[in-house]
Design an enzyme around this catalytic site. Structure first.
Site, PDB file in Angstrom:
ATOM      1  N   GLY A  48       0.849  -1.207   0.000  1.00  9.63           N
ATOM      2  CA  GLY A  48       0.000   0.000   0.000  1.00  9.63           C
ATOM      3  C   GLY A  48       0.872   1.240   0.000  1.00  9.63           C
ATOM      4  CE1 TYR A 235     -11.528   4.883  11.010  1.00  8.61           C
ATOM      5  CE2 TYR A 235     -10.865   3.661  12.966  1.00  8.61           C
ATOM      6  CZ  TYR A 235     -10.653   4.021  11.651  1.00  8.61           C
ATOM      7  OH  TYR A 235      -9.591   3.483  10.958  1.00  8.61           O
TER       8      TYR A 235
HETATM    9  P1  NAD Z   1      -4.738   5.537   1.171  1.00  8.62           P
HETATM   10  O1  NAD Z   1      -6.055   5.398   0.483  1.00  8.62           O
HETATM   11  O2  NAD Z   1      -3.994   6.799   0.991  1.00  8.62           O
HETATM   12  O3  NAD Z   1      -3.740   4.342   0.716  1.00  8.62           O
HETATM   13  C1  NAD Z   1      -4.163   3.035   0.454  1.00  8.62           C
HETATM   14  C2  NAD Z   1      -3.074   2.257  -0.271  1.00  8.62           C
HETATM   15  O4  NAD Z   1      -3.541   0.906  -0.453  1.00  8.62           O
HETATM   16  C3  NAD Z   1      -2.719   2.778  -1.657  1.00  8.62           C
HETATM   17  O5  NAD Z   1      -1.334   2.625  -1.886  1.00  8.62           O
HETATM   18  C4  NAD Z   1      -3.483   1.821  -2.597  1.00  8.62           C
HETATM   19  O6  NAD Z   1      -2.922   1.680  -3.902  1.00  8.62           O
HETATM   20  C5  NAD Z   1      -3.332   0.537  -1.805  1.00  8.62           C
HETATM   21  N1  NAD Z   1      -4.311  -0.493  -2.160  1.00  8.62           N
HETATM   22  C6  NAD Z   1      -5.661  -0.485  -1.997  1.00  8.62           C
HETATM   23  N2  NAD Z   1      -6.185  -1.657  -2.420  1.00  8.62           N
HETATM   24  C7  NAD Z   1      -5.154  -2.417  -2.850  1.00  8.62           C
HETATM   25  C8  NAD Z   1      -5.040  -3.726  -3.398  1.00  8.62           C
HETATM   26  N3  NAD Z   1      -6.099  -4.511  -3.564  1.00  8.62           N
HETATM   27  N4  NAD Z   1      -3.800  -4.161  -3.748  1.00  8.62           N
HETATM   28  C9  NAD Z   1      -2.700  -3.391  -3.598  1.00  8.62           C
HETATM   29  N5  NAD Z   1      -2.751  -2.154  -3.053  1.00  8.62           N
HETATM   30  C10 NAD Z   1      -3.959  -1.678  -2.700  1.00  8.62           C
HETATM   31  O7  NAD Z   1      -5.030   5.206   2.692  1.00  8.62           O
HETATM   32  P2  NAD Z   1      -4.382   5.664   4.083  1.00  8.62           P
HETATM   33  O8  NAD Z   1      -5.293   6.634   4.723  1.00  8.62           O
HETATM   34  O9  NAD Z   1      -2.939   5.973   3.942  1.00  8.62           O
HETATM   35  O10 NAD Z   1      -4.570   4.303   4.915  1.00  8.62           O
HETATM   36  C11 NAD Z   1      -3.535   3.367   5.126  1.00  8.62           C
HETATM   37  C12 NAD Z   1      -3.740   2.724   6.491  1.00  8.62           C
HETATM   38  O11 NAD Z   1      -3.603   3.739   7.499  1.00  8.62           O
HETATM   39  C13 NAD Z   1      -5.126   2.107   6.681  1.00  8.62           C
HETATM   40  O12 NAD Z   1      -5.005   0.933   7.450  1.00  8.62           O
HETATM   41  C14 NAD Z   1      -5.858   3.175   7.494  1.00  8.62           C
HETATM   42  O13 NAD Z   1      -6.917   2.653   8.269  1.00  8.62           O
HETATM   43  C15 NAD Z   1      -4.711   3.649   8.373  1.00  8.62           C
HETATM   44  N6  NAD Z   1      -4.938   4.970   9.027  1.00  8.62           N
HETATM   45  C16 NAD Z   1      -5.367   6.052   8.310  1.00  8.62           C
HETATM   46  C17 NAD Z   1      -5.603   7.248   8.970  1.00  8.62           C
HETATM   47  C18 NAD Z   1      -6.091   8.467   8.226  1.00  8.62           C
HETATM   48  O14 NAD Z   1      -6.577   9.397   8.864  1.00  8.62           O
HETATM   49  N7  NAD Z   1      -5.957   8.515   6.932  1.00  8.62           N
HETATM   50  C19 NAD Z   1      -5.363   7.366  10.351  1.00  8.62           C
HETATM   51  C20 NAD Z   1      -4.872   6.257  11.046  1.00  8.62           C
HETATM   52  C21 NAD Z   1      -4.679   5.045  10.374  1.00  8.62           C
END
Ligand code: NAD
Length: 396
Positions: A48, A235
């Protein structure tokens, strides 16, 4: 062609190649300005890795601790006049910058949930790096095709048990309205856990371990969120919260499995930030707009890159990860500080469409949202023609 943002609800269907490259360059600069990270990981797999927290993790590892990085993501290349996705342009820019800095990087575009992708990535790791000493699991996906059953599972963002009504932001026009979300049924809960829970993380680690691709002392991390009580129904206590609980179950199981290698599995609880994934969660964009205003005024605001730099520099590599009582790394410490959360509660009760501009940082929210797609970056000429066909060096 000239590329402008085309926003549809909570996504932007276009992305700007130079703008995304500038966004990546800005993140690299943040890490470099803080100096090298001592004792950081050297061979890092990021699942990811193209946007949000995963991209920032890849940048912090590469440009902070000179790590070789392997990135996995699901993005789309350009097709004719249709731009590529932002994650595609980000990854192309990352690889160019890594090459210029003499750093190994290799990327894989496709479904990380599949067995085929795991085999392909692990074969490349074996061939090029031998083993990895850090695995970041940062997927955020609305669906997963289960590799053993071929069932297509869908994740939903819903409360559990009863309907949830709260204030909500229309991110298109800044109107603060109210939203009511009906509770999920058992099947929706189970499917959300299957998509966003820990099973796939465990499958990756199992596959890496069986191929002897994990170095002694390997660390693996998955990202979670807890947030304030006001968002708990949607959440922490909602369907996504059940998936995050399952991630914690997986962390404990992995921790035991990695012990003979001297390895460690972590959950890192990160700050709420504007990303493609978080923009889709009801109520959260309003909370983030209020949060940004408070944290910017307090001088404690961070973006993904500052969070991930702090993770690698101050927690993973310092010998003092400062786990909480449940053993989790807490990068949401500044967000959850009493001073910040007391102000959030006050402003949450008061906020409406009329006072929203004064109480919240909507301009900051919108600017961050556009930046995710490469728009609004300083020094980029958005009126100029740009070639949307950009290749990722290790892919094409
Ligand atoms: P994002 O949408 O920016 O990134 C998601 C990534 O997953 C991308 O690189 C995408 O290409 C990849 N992806 C999705 N489906 C895929 C698949 N089938 N195969 C390969 N790659 C795939 O999301 P984010 O906000 O950075 O979230 C990442 C993690 O961080 C998650 O677990 C989220 O819950 C956690 N998180 C996010 C926040 C927030 O506020 N954004 C806060 C705390 C934790």
């Amino acid at each position: 062609m000239v590329v402008a943002p085309k926003i549809r609800g909570f996504i932007c269907t276009t992305a700007h190649p130079e703008g995304c490259a500038k966004h990546v360059a800005e993140q690299i600069a943040v890490v470099k300005n803080r100096g090298p990270i001592a004792n950081g990981p050297k061979k890092v797999l990021v699942i990811g890795s193209s946007t949000g927290y995963g991209l920032a993790s890849r940048i912090a590892a590469a440009f902070g601790s000179n790590a070789a990085t392997v990135g996995v993501f699901f993005e789309r290349a350009s097709e004719g006049d249709r731009t590529a996705t932002a994650g595609w342009y980000n990854s192309a820019a990352f690889e160019r910058e890594a090459a210029a800095a003499g750093l190994y990087s290799r990327s894989f575009n496709g479904d990380a949930f599949s067995d085929a992708m795991k085999s392909e990535v692990i074969a490349a790791i074996k061939q090029d790096l031998g083993q990895v000493d850090c695995v970041i699991y940062s997927l955020a996906s609305p669906r997963r095709t289960h590799p053993k059953t071929d069932e297509v599972l869908k994740s939903v963002l819903k409360p559990i048990g009863e309907s949830y009504t709260n204030k909500n932001l229309n991110t298109g026009n800044g109107v603060v309205n109210e939203i009511t979300i009906d509770p999920a049924n058992e099947d929706e809960i189970a499917q959300t856990v299957a998509v966003m829970g820990g099973e796939d993380w465990e499958m990756w680690m199992e596959a890496l371990a069986s191929a002897n691709a994990l170095a002694p002392g390997v660390q693996t991390l998955a990202y979670s969120y807890i947030g304030p009580v006001l968002t708990w129904p949607i959440y922490k206590n909602g369907t996504i919260g059940q998936a995050k609980l399952d991630l914690e179950r997986a962390q404990k199981a992995l921790d035991q499995k990695l012990a003979p290698l001297g390895g460690k599995a972590w959950i890192s609880v990160n700050k709420a930030l504007v990303t493609q994934a978080s923009s889709a969660i009801p109520v959260v964009p309003l909370y983030i707009s209020l949060l940004y205003k408070i944290m910017k005024a307090a001088g404690s605001h961070e973006e993904c890159i500052e969070q991930m730099d702090r993770l690698f520099r101050d927690r993973l590599s310092s010998g003092n990860p400062q786990p909480d009582k449940a053993g989790r790394i807490r990068l949401d410490d500044w967000e959850m500080a009493d001073g910040v959360q007391n102000l959030i509660s006050e402003r949450w009760s008061a906020v409406n469409t009329e006072n929203f501009a004064e109480l919240a940082d909507f301009a900051g929210y919108q600017a961050n949202f556009l930046k995710l797609f490469g728009f609004g970056l300083d020094g980029v000429d958005y009126s100029a023609d740009t070639d949307v066909a950009v290749s990722i060096p290790s892919i094409s």
